[in-house]
Write a protein that holds these residues in place. Structure first.
Motif, mmCIF file in Angstrom:
data_model
loop_
_atom_site.group_PDB
_atom_site.id
_atom_site.type_symbol
_atom_site.label_atom_id
_atom_site.label_comp_id
_atom_site.label_asym_id
_atom_site.label_seq_id
_atom_site.Cartn_x
_atom_site.Cartn_y
_atom_site.Cartn_z
ATOM 1 N N GLY A 10 -16.584 -42.508 -2.424
ATOM 2 C CA GLY A 10 -16.753 -43.965 -2.445
ATOM 3 C C GLY A 10 -17.758 -44.456 -1.415
ATOM 4 O O GLY A 10 -17.935 -45.657 -1.227
ATOM 5 N N GLN A 11 -18.416 -43.498 -0.752
ATOM 6 C CA GLN A 11 -19.225 -43.858 0.409
ATOM 7 C C GLN A 11 -20.315 -44.894 0.149
ATOM 8 O O GLN A 11 -20.432 -45.881 0.876
ATOM 9 N N LEU A 12 -21.141 -44.688 -0.877
ATOM 10 C CA LEU A 12 -22.275 -45.597 -1.067
ATOM 11 C C LEU A 12 -21.768 -47.020 -1.292
ATOM 12 O O LEU A 12 -22.344 -47.983 -0.790
ATOM 13 N N GLY B 202 -10.852 -24.655 7.807
ATOM 14 C CA GLY B 202 -12.303 -24.859 7.832
ATOM 15 C C GLY B 202 -12.591 -26.345 7.848
ATOM 16 O O GLY B 202 -11.921 -27.102 8.560
ATOM 17 N N GLU B 203 -13.538 -26.794 7.015
ATOM 18 C CA GLU B 203 -13.955 -28.201 7.051
ATOM 19 C C GLU B 203 -12.832 -29.128 6.591
ATOM 20 O O GLU B 203 -12.309 -28.994 5.493
ATOM 21 N N ILE B 204 -12.514 -30.083 7.436
ATOM 22 C CA ILE B 204 -11.500 -31.080 7.060
ATOM 23 C C ILE B 204 -12.144 -32.466 6.968
ATOM 24 O O ILE B 204 -11.699 -33.332 6.209
ATOM 25 N N CYS C 136 -23.187 -39.665 -5.342
ATOM 26 C CA CYS C 136 -23.297 -39.853 -3.891
ATOM 27 C C CYS C 136 -23.770 -38.608 -3.172
ATOM 28 O O CYS C 136 -24.666 -38.651 -2.347
ATOM 29 N N GLU C 137 -23.157 -37.484 -3.471
ATOM 30 C CA GLU C 137 -23.478 -36.279 -2.704
ATOM 31 C C GLU C 137 -24.685 -35.527 -3.265
ATOM 32 O O GLU C 137 -25.157 -34.567 -2.669
ATOM 33 N N GLY C 138 -25.168 -35.951 -4.440
ATOM 34 C CA GLY C 138 -26.355 -35.322 -5.013
ATOM 35 C C GLY C 138 -26.157 -33.869 -5.399
ATOM 36 O O GLY C 138 -27.107 -33.119 -5.568
ATOM 37 N N ALA D 160 -16.282 -31.494 -10.090
ATOM 38 C CA ALA D 160 -16.246 -30.382 -11.040
ATOM 39 C C ALA D 160 -16.922 -29.179 -10.405
ATOM 40 O O ALA D 160 -17.908 -28.659 -10.901
ATOM 41 N N GLU D 161 -16.370 -28.773 -9.241
ATOM 42 C CA GLU D 161 -16.969 -27.635 -8.542
ATOM 43 C C GLU D 161 -15.982 -26.476 -8.609
ATOM 44 O O GLU D 161 -14.938 -26.579 -9.218
ATOM 45 N N ASN D 162 -16.321 -25.393 -7.957
ATOM 46 C CA ASN D 162 -15.416 -24.249 -7.962
ATOM 47 C C ASN D 162 -14.110 -24.603 -7.279
ATOM 48 O O ASN D 162 -14.034 -24.692 -6.075
ATOM 49 N N ILE E 123 -10.303 -40.355 2.398
ATOM 50 C CA ILE E 123 -10.352 -41.545 3.254
ATOM 51 C C ILE E 123 -11.756 -41.612 3.820
ATOM 52 O O ILE E 123 -12.217 -40.640 4.428
ATOM 53 N N GLU E 124 -12.446 -42.719 3.594
ATOM 54 C CA GLU E 124 -13.828 -42.840 4.058
ATOM 55 C C GLU E 124 -14.046 -44.139 4.828
ATOM 56 O O GLU E 124 -14.291 -45.182 4.239
ATOM 57 N N PRO E 125 -13.962 -44.061 6.173
ATOM 58 C CA PRO E 125 -14.300 -45.236 6.965
ATOM 59 C C PRO E 125 -15.810 -45.349 7.124
ATOM 60 O O PRO E 125 -16.523 -44.352 7.081
HETATM 61 O O1 4AD Z 1 -18.151 -33.338 3.025
HETATM 62 P P1 4AD Z 1 -17.943 -34.225 1.835
HETATM 63 O O2 4AD Z 1 -18.532 -33.822 0.551
HETATM 64 O O3 4AD Z 1 -18.438 -35.658 2.293
HETATM 65 C C1 4AD Z 1 -18.531 -36.767 1.506
HETATM 66 O O4 4AD Z 1 -18.123 -36.866 0.373
HETATM 67 C C2 4AD Z 1 -19.086 -37.962 2.254
HETATM 68 N N1 4AD Z 1 -19.503 -38.953 1.240
HETATM 69 C C3 4AD Z 1 -18.056 -38.500 3.213
HETATM 70 C C4 4AD Z 1 -18.532 -39.684 3.998
HETATM 71 O O5 4AD Z 1 -19.340 -39.541 4.894
HETATM 72 N N2 4AD Z 1 -18.059 -40.881 3.683
HETATM 73 O O6 4AD Z 1 -16.368 -34.407 1.613
HETATM 74 C C5 4AD Z 1 -15.554 -34.943 2.640
HETATM 75 C C6 4AD Z 1 -14.270 -34.166 2.762
HETATM 76 C C7 4AD Z 1 -14.451 -32.701 3.134
HETATM 77 O O7 4AD Z 1 -14.616 -32.541 4.513
HETATM 78 C C8 4AD Z 1 -13.155 -32.098 2.632
HETATM 79 O O8 4AD Z 1 -12.109 -32.319 3.563
HETATM 80 C C9 4AD Z 1 -12.857 -32.926 1.404
HETATM 81 O O9 4AD Z 1 -13.599 -34.122 1.511
HETATM 82 N N3 4AD Z 1 -13.224 -32.227 0.157
HETATM 83 C C10 4AD Z 1 -12.338 -31.687 -0.705
HETATM 84 N N4 4AD Z 1 -10.999 -31.606 -0.665
HETATM 85 C C11 4AD Z 1 -10.381 -30.994 -1.694
HETATM 86 N N5 4AD Z 1 -11.010 -30.480 -2.776
HETATM 87 C C12 4AD Z 1 -12.361 -30.546 -2.862
HETATM 88 N N6 4AD Z 1 -12.970 -30.056 -3.939
HETATM 89 C C13 4AD Z 1 -13.083 -31.168 -1.795
HETATM 90 N N7 4AD Z 1 -14.391 -31.407 -1.563
HETATM 91 C C14 4AD Z 1 -14.443 -32.058 -0.381
#
Ligand code: 4AD
Ligand code: MG
Length: 486
Positions: free
Chosen positions: A226-228, A408-410, A180-182, A249-251, A264-266
């Motif tokens: 689960g977005q797509l 930071g990003e939530i 999904c995220e590429g 599998a990131e840092n 949670i993905e609405p």
């Molecule tokens: O910004 P991300 O990568 O967005 C998506 O995955 C989209 N598909 C969402 C969507 O539009 N339906 O990830 C969304 C959120 C981030 O803002 C962060 O809160 C959390 O997922 N997140 C993580 N939380 C814990 N550990 C990680 N490795 C995370 N990577 C992302």
């Protein structure tokens, strides 16, 4: 839920009743030369423990209940007695025991016998790091108990929030053939394990693995989002959401990343970025309101634990009272550049239009400049995913990230690209195989329309609500590099 009912919900109204409570010993001490025992029993229903008073000549089973006999802290007990008004401050009632039964002793003696010495949680205060190493026992500690009750409440609040607004819960798959995220941060799933020394993994001449003989006849991975999948349901059921585990599998050596986290993905049908942001802000505020309303004792405790945030409830109330700040990415970068030039701040990495915001930049904006949650919109297209809607300027996309102090990003979200030709061009630009996304592109072929959504990292929400600092402390069994034992 007995102790919560008695201490929090009913209090003095329960005086005079005969009850039985079952739980684990938090503290135990003898009084009056051994004629009395004071036990604090916790059953996990609340941060508070029930104080029970046992008397040698009145409580049946007294001799078994002494620390020497039961092993002390950690033993499991059933205590029956009468509730009386408590002389102690901060609790309405205490239990005067008539019958005590030791359900499970603590065998923590050095010889394997009864005793508390080797019980990992026998001492009162432990570091969070120590508790992580004892993830199988930490549910009994006060701090983990409170965090996990908040976690439960936030899961319930999530379903309630979306259900009350007519969103349908869709279960999206965990095993998938799409990224999904590429970002290529996927855990591969395979049944092609070597058999008795002989390799079963068919390697092609170019060195790549041929997954055509694998279980699914293709390479598959654990989902990163689960977005797509949930988008396809938004184009049929209207407003939907998914809430499940995701894997990256990131840092994950940071205090904000896990290899396995819940998201949670609405996905809102017929919606644009404005509606997406409004929903995200409402949802976050609802969670904060819900925790303040339903987890009072837990929040009070979390303010007091070592390393806890003293002003936690005050901060949460402020979140409810103020609208989130909204700025574009371009404005954010300009602010960072201006303050850097004016030497108001120093950064390790220079902010620059076109580069992703680092956590130091996100924290500066939320903690120093605005001092509250900030929604940053319209990021450059090259640093965002292929599915985000291209803006009229051809340079940015209709994306939004919600940033909060300390974390930071939530939330990350966007309006989705609904135009087939633009979406195909974006796939090409980003080197994605159109053929692999045929089903996703079909949504743009057959009755395409505007829609938007976002993803909230559930564990980051729990950090936000509890004020804890490390994401590994807010999920029952954290997964990060070299940690998957429990
Ligand atoms: O910004 P991300 O990568 O967005 C998506 O995955 C989209 N598909 C969402 C969507 O539009 N339906 O990830 C969304 C959120 C981030 O803002 C962060 O809160 C959390 O997922 N997140 C993580 N939380 C814990 N550990 C990680 N490795 C995370 N990577 C992302
Ligand atoms: Mg993101």
């Amino acid at each position: 839920t007995v102790i919560k009912q008695l201490l929090v919900e009913r209090g003095e109204a329960a005086v005079g009743e005969t009850v039985t409570i079952k739980g684990w010993v938090r503290t135990i001490r003898a009084g009056n030369k051994g004629a009395l025992l004071f036990i604090e029993l916790n059953d996990g229903s609340t941060a508070l423990s029930m104080q029970a008073v046992l008397e040698a000549d009145k409580t049946q089973g007294f001799a078994e209940a002494t620390p020497a006999s039961c092993g002390g802290v950690g033993a499991s007990f059933s205590i029956t007695g009468t509730l009386v008004r408590s002389p102690a401050e901060g609790q309405a009632v205490e239990l005067h025991a008539t019958v005590v039964e030791v359900l499970g002793k603590v065998y923590g003696g050095e010889d394997g016998g009864v005793g508390g010495k080797l019980y990992p949680l026998s001492k009162k205060a432990h570091s969070m790091e120590y508790l992580r190493c004892n993830a199988h026992l930490r549910a009994r500690t006060r701090v983990t108990g409170s965090v996990m009750r908040v976690r439960h409440a936030m899961a319930y609040a999530t379903h309630k929030f979306f259900n009350d607004r007519g969103f349908k819960y869709v279960h999206t798959p965990l095993i998938t053939g799409a990224d999904c995220e590429g970002a290529g941060e996927m855990f591969t799933v395979t049944t092609l394990l070597p058999e008795k020394g002989a390799p079963r993994l068919p390697i092609r001449p170019d060195g790549s693995i041929d997954y055509s003989q694998d279980f699914f006849g293709r390479r598959t991975s654990l989902t990163v989002s689960g977005q797509l999948n949930v988008e396809t349901y938004a184009c049929g059921l209207s407003d939907v959401y998914t809430f499940g585990p995701t894997f990256r599998a990131e840092n994950s050596h940071t205090t904000r990343h896990l290899a396995e986290f819940w998201m949670i993905e609405p996905e809102i049908a017929f919606a644009d970025l404005e509606m997406d942001m409004a929903l995200a802000e409402d949802y976050l505020k609802y969670c904060v309101w819900y925790a303040l309303r339903h987890n009072e004792e837990d929040l009070v405790l979390l303010e007091k634990v070592p390393g806890g945030e003293a002003g936690l409830r005050e901060r949460l109330r402020n979140v409810l009272e103020n609208p989130f700040v909204r700025i574009t990415y371009t404005e954010a970068v300009a602010t960072l550049e201006k303050d850097l030039a004016a030497e108001k701040v120093a950064f390790q990495v220079k902010p620059e239009w076109g580069c992703d915001l680092g956590s130091e930049h996100e924290r500066y904006l939320t903690e120093q400049v605005y001092k509250r949650p900030v929604i940053v919109t319209n990021y450059p297209k090259d640093i965002k995913a292929f599915y985000m809607r291209l803006d009229e300027d051809g340079k940015t996309v209709s994306a939004m990230d919600i940033l909060v102090p300390k974390i930071g990003e939530i939330i990350g979200g966007s309006q989705r690209e609904e135009r087939l030709d633009v979406l195909k061009a974006r796939c090409r630009e980003m080197g994605l195989e159109e053929a692999a996304l045929w089903w996703y592109l079909d949504l743009r072929r057959y009755g395409s329309h505007k829609h938007a959504g976002f993803g909230l990292g559930f564990e980051r929400l729990i950090l936000f609500i509890t004020g804890l600092e490390n994401i590994r402390d807010v999920i029952p069994f954290p997964r990060f590099p070299a940690h998957a034992e429990f």
